[in-house]
Design a protein around this motif. Structure first.
Motif, PDB file in Angstrom:
ATOM      1  N   GLN A  40       0.729  -1.233   0.218  1.00 15.06           N
ATOM      2  CA  GLN A  40       0.129  -0.045  -0.072  1.00 15.06           C
ATOM      3  C   GLN A  40       0.758   1.217  -0.115  1.00 15.06           C
ATOM      4  OE1 GLN A  40      -0.164  -2.375   2.333  1.00 15.06           O
ATOM      5  NE2 GLN A  40      -0.153  -1.536   4.376  1.00 15.06           N
ATOM      6  N   VAL A  41       2.156   1.142   0.405  1.00 14.92           N
ATOM      7  CA  VAL A  41       2.987   2.303   0.374  1.00 14.92           C
ATOM      8  C   VAL A  41       3.272   2.836  -1.037  1.00 14.92           C
ATOM      9  CG1 VAL A  41       5.250   3.047   1.190  1.00 14.92           C
ATOM     10  CG2 VAL A  41       3.921   1.651   2.810  1.00 14.92           C
ATOM     11  N   LEU A  42       3.645   1.748  -1.953  1.00  7.25           N
ATOM     12  CA  LEU A  42       3.898   2.068  -3.054  1.00  7.25           C
ATOM     13  C   LEU A  42       2.582   2.778  -4.032  1.00  7.25           C
ATOM     14  CD1 LEU A  42       5.785   2.176  -5.862  1.00  7.25           C
ATOM     15  CD2 LEU A  42       5.039  -0.286  -6.132  1.00  7.25           C
ATOM     16  N   VAL A  43       1.535   2.411  -3.558  1.00 10.64           N
ATOM     17  CA  VAL A  43       0.128   2.716  -4.174  1.00 10.64           C
ATOM     18  C   VAL A  43      -0.140   4.235  -3.606  1.00 10.64           C
ATOM     19  CG1 VAL A  43      -2.315   2.195  -4.608  1.00 10.64           C
ATOM     20  CG2 VAL A  43      -0.636   0.225  -4.402  1.00 10.64           C
ATOM     21  N   CYS A  44       0.022   4.339  -2.659  1.00 13.81           N
ATOM     22  CA  CYS A  44      -0.378   5.591  -2.016  1.00 13.81           C
ATOM     23  C   CYS A  44       0.860   6.535  -2.435  1.00 13.81           C
ATOM     24  CB  CYS A  44      -0.053   5.585  -0.345  1.00 13.81           C
ATOM     25  SG  CYS A  44      -1.500   4.615   0.282  1.00 13.81           S
ATOM     26  N   ALA A  45       2.042   6.191  -2.710  1.00 14.04           N
ATOM     27  CA  ALA A  45       3.100   6.863  -3.279  1.00 14.04           C
ATOM     28  C   ALA A  45       2.770   7.470  -4.745  1.00 14.04           C
ATOM     29  CB  ALA A  45       4.364   6.471  -3.302  1.00 14.04           C
ATOM     30  N   LEU A  46       2.313   6.465  -5.608  1.00 18.71           N
ATOM     31  CA  LEU A  46       1.863   6.900  -6.981  1.00 18.71           C
ATOM     32  C   LEU A  46       0.387   7.862  -7.096  1.00 18.71           C
ATOM     33  CD1 LEU A  46       2.097   3.378  -8.630  1.00 18.71           C
ATOM     34  CD2 LEU A  46       3.475   5.318  -8.876  1.00 18.71           C
ATOM     35  N   ILE A  47      -0.524   7.472  -5.819  1.00 19.40           N
ATOM     36  CA  ILE A  47      -1.527   8.408  -5.836  1.00 19.40           C
ATOM     37  C   ILE A  47      -1.341   9.730  -5.715  1.00 19.40           C
ATOM     38  CG2 ILE A  47      -3.598   8.909  -4.547  1.00 19.40           C
ATOM     39  CD1 ILE A  47      -4.028   6.138  -3.965  1.00 19.40           C
ATOM     40  N   PHE A  48      -0.281  10.418  -4.940  1.00 19.86           N
ATOM     41  CA  PHE A  48       0.177  11.590  -4.812  1.00 19.86           C
ATOM     42  C   PHE A  48       1.242  12.126  -5.585  1.00 19.86           C
ATOM     43  CE2 PHE A  48       2.761  10.180  -1.171  1.00 19.86           C
ATOM     44  CZ  PHE A  48       4.027  10.813  -1.484  1.00 19.86           C
ATOM     45  N   LEU A  49       1.945  11.152  -6.091  1.00 21.78           N
ATOM     46  CA  LEU A  49       3.184  11.713  -7.031  1.00 21.78           C
ATOM     47  C   LEU A  49       2.627  11.733  -8.357  1.00 21.78           C
ATOM     48  CD1 LEU A  49       6.176   9.515  -5.674  1.00 21.78           C
ATOM     49  CD2 LEU A  49       5.628  11.672  -5.554  1.00 21.78           C
ATOM     50  N   LEU A  50       1.527  10.970  -8.978  1.00 25.64           N
ATOM     51  CA  LEU A  50       1.179  11.177 -10.224  1.00 25.64           C
ATOM     52  C   LEU A  50       0.576  12.681 -10.530  1.00 25.64           C
ATOM     53  CD1 LEU A  50      -0.121   7.658 -11.290  1.00 25.64           C
ATOM     54  CD2 LEU A  50       1.886   8.760 -11.999  1.00 25.64           C
ATOM     55  N   PRO A  51      -0.475  13.154  -9.672  1.00 26.16           N
ATOM     56  CA  PRO A  51      -1.005  14.522  -9.786  1.00 26.16           C
ATOM     57  C   PRO A  51       0.184  15.570  -9.668  1.00 26.16           C
ATOM     58  CG  PRO A  51      -2.235  13.015  -8.196  1.00 26.16           C
ATOM     59  CD  PRO A  51      -1.135  12.345  -8.659  1.00 26.16           C
ATOM     60  N   ALA A  52       1.161  15.366  -8.879  1.00 21.22           N
ATOM     61  CA  ALA A  52       1.985  16.198  -8.693  1.00 21.22           C
ATOM     62  C   ALA A  52       2.905  16.345 -10.065  1.00 21.22           C
ATOM     63  CB  ALA A  52       3.009  15.864  -7.507  1.00 21.22           C
ATOM     64  N   ALA A  53       3.157  15.349 -10.623  1.00 19.81           N
ATOM     65  CA  ALA A  53       3.821  15.131 -11.893  1.00 19.81           C
ATOM     66  C   ALA A  53       3.139  15.922 -12.895  1.00 19.81           C
ATOM     67  CB  ALA A  53       4.253  13.881 -12.409  1.00 19.81           C
ATOM     68  N   VAL A  54       1.948  15.699 -12.967  1.00 22.47           N
ATOM     69  CA  VAL A  54       0.727  16.372 -14.002  1.00 22.47           C
ATOM     70  C   VAL A  54       0.870  17.710 -13.521  1.00 22.47           C
ATOM     71  CG1 VAL A  54      -1.505  16.607 -14.634  1.00 22.47           C
ATOM     72  CG2 VAL A  54      -0.448  14.511 -14.323  1.00 22.47           C
ATOM     73  N   ALA A  55       0.911  18.171 -12.541  1.00 22.57           N
ATOM     74  CA  ALA A  55       0.663  19.568 -12.096  1.00 22.57           C
ATOM     75  C   ALA A  55       2.081  20.427 -12.379  1.00 22.57           C
ATOM     76  CB  ALA A  55       0.677  19.810 -10.558  1.00 22.57           C
ATOM     77  N   VAL A  56       3.310  19.838 -12.457  1.00 25.50           N
ATOM     78  CA  VAL A  56       4.526  20.277 -12.752  1.00 25.50           C
ATOM     79  C   VAL A  56       4.476  20.285 -14.324  1.00 25.50           C
ATOM     80  CG1 VAL A  56       6.867  20.116 -12.869  1.00 25.50           C
ATOM     81  CG2 VAL A  56       5.935  19.308 -10.759  1.00 25.50           C
ATOM     82  N   PHE A  57       3.969  19.528 -14.884  1.00 18.34           N
ATOM     83  CA  PHE A  57       3.955  19.329 -16.370  1.00 18.34           C
ATOM     84  C   PHE A  57       3.055  20.603 -16.978  1.00 18.34           C
ATOM     85  CE2 PHE A  57       1.634  18.210 -20.245  1.00 18.34           C
ATOM     86  CZ  PHE A  57       2.826  18.095 -21.102  1.00 18.34           C
ATOM     87  N   LEU A  58       1.847  20.764 -16.470  1.00 15.69           N
ATOM     88  CA  LEU A  58       1.016  21.852 -16.674  1.00 15.69           C
ATOM     89  C   LEU A  58       1.596  23.195 -16.520  1.00 15.69           C
ATOM     90  CD1 LEU A  58      -2.555  20.359 -15.582  1.00 15.69           C
ATOM     91  CD2 LEU A  58      -1.467  20.575 -17.934  1.00 15.69           C
ATOM     92  N   LEU A  59       2.327  23.401 -15.274  1.00 20.47           N
ATOM     93  CA  LEU A  59       2.983  24.502 -14.833  1.00 20.47           C
ATOM     94  C   LEU A  59       4.001  24.882 -15.945  1.00 20.47           C
ATOM     95  CD1 LEU A  59       2.941  26.730 -12.836  1.00 20.47           C
ATOM     96  CD2 LEU A  59       4.501  25.437 -11.529  1.00 20.47           C
ATOM     97  N   LYS A  60       5.023  23.789 -16.195  1.00 22.54           N
ATOM     98  CA  LYS A  60       5.861  24.150 -17.370  1.00 22.54           C
ATOM     99  C   LYS A  60       5.340  24.409 -18.760  1.00 22.54           C
ATOM    100  CE  LYS A  60       9.805  21.355 -15.337  1.00 22.54           C
ATOM    101  NZ  LYS A  60      10.525  20.395 -15.274  1.00 22.54           N
ATOM    102  N   LYS A  61       4.523  23.612 -19.043  1.00 23.43           N
ATOM    103  CA  LYS A  61       3.543  24.100 -20.584  1.00 23.43           C
ATOM    104  C   LYS A  61       3.223  25.354 -20.367  1.00 23.43           C
ATOM    105  CE  LYS A  61       0.110  22.281 -23.560  1.00 23.43           C
ATOM    106  NZ  LYS A  61      -0.925  21.140 -23.714  1.00 23.43           N
TER     107      LYS A  61
END
Length: 319
Positions: A19-40
């Motif tokens: 569950q640690v890996l799943v939880c990490a993906l749950i908040f890291l994926l939105p963070a990656a999308v947010a950084v991508f949108l911000l850079k774009k």
């Protein structure tokens, strides 16, 4: 027995649970999308934010000095409350997301006071009511005038626009972050945490109640007076702010900190991924609620006070 439990909590076995890996993906994926949108957005460019949007009120006959006075009072009041809560409970309070958000709102009012003071200095040198800049920056031009405007007049208008600087953009980003964060903290506290807290371990006091309500109240009152846009893109900053807090908590627990300030952040339960997913999804309605408040202000006040209220440029895409 307690030592063995502590070892299980702090050992590698705790972090190797599925569950640690799943939880990490749950908040890291939105963070990656947010950084991508911000850079774009940064690379593509956007309509510049006018500095007057941050210190000129949305009420036509209201002097910017009143907004300056309000922001200064709000900053002093929140500083006093934060000092009182820290004096009562110690540095321990800064492990909570509420104090993070409370401090961020306080920073917003601190920067807002400085920006308003600089704007009032400009206002004292050349009042906006006399130069006509208030209407130019705050009133939305009609479509007919836009179509009739020539390229030369557009260039002249662009030259006269006061572009926002670093501190103005920072203030606007913090404002958007605070809008969603205060909704999240107050809704979670009053609607989720407080009803399930036992009287022996927790007692609601006036100080704790103010800590979970004053931040939202002061920010909403500021929104009722200011002229800043509140676009949906600000959800990016809100997500990154919450991710920073989760990373902070994970780093603390990786460094042998055994206690979670919020039970839904606990990773040892198999229900942890559902809690993290729910927390990730709740950011959307919390931020959307503040967007509706700002849009409601625009729609309601423009009808009730058509000659006094000036609509903010909501359609512009500000960073």
């Amino acid at each position: 027995m307690e030592r063995s439990q502590a070892k299980n909590v702090l050992g590698f076995d705790y972090w190797l649970q599925w569950q640690v890996l799943v939880c990490a993906l749950i908040f890291l994926l939105p963070a990656a999308v947010a950084v991508f949108l911000l850079k774009k957005r940064t690379s593509a460019g956007s309509n510049p934010l006018n500095s007057t949007d941050l210190w000129v009120p949305c009420w036509r006959n209201l002097s910017p000095k009143w907004l300056l006075f309000y922001r200064a009072i709000a900053f002093v009041s929140m500083s006093f409350l934060l000092y009182e809560i820290a004096a009562a409970f110690g540095f321990f309070v800064f492990f909570f997301y509420t104090q993070w958000t409370f401090a961020l709102v306080m920073v917003y009012f601190a920067i807002g006071t400085a920006v308003s003071a600089h704007g009032c200095w400009i206002y004292s040198r050349r009042p906006l009511s006399e130069s006509g800049e208030r209407d130019k920056f705050l009133k939305k031009e009609s479509e007919d005038r836009k179509h009739a405007m020539t390229s030369i007049s557009k260039e002249k208008q662009a030259k006269h626009e006061q572009r926002a600087g670093f501190w103005e953009h920072l203030m606007h980003m913090i404002y958007q972050t605070c809008g969603g964060a205060v909704m999240l903290t107050d809704i979670v506290f009053w609607g989720l945490l407080l009803p399930f807290m036992t009287g022996e371990n927790f007692q609601l006091t006036l100080l704790i109640g103010c800590m979970h309500s004053v931040n939202a109240l002061l920010l909403i009152l500021d929104s009722a007076v200011n002229n800043m846009p509140f676009p949906w893109f600000g959800l990016v900053y809100f997500v990154l702010w919450s991710v920073a807090y989760v990373v902070f908590q994970w780093v603390l627990h990786a460094c042998c900190f055994t206690w979670w300030p919020y039970p839904f952040l606990e990773l040892s339960t198999p229900w942890a991924p559902l809690w993290y997913l729910a927390l990730a999804l709740v950011h959307i309605p919390c931020y959307g609620l503040y967007v509706l408040l700002v849009k409601g202000k625009q729609a309601l006040f423009s009808r009730m006070f058509p000659h006094s209220f000036v609509r903010a440029p909501m359609e512009k895409k500000h960073a």
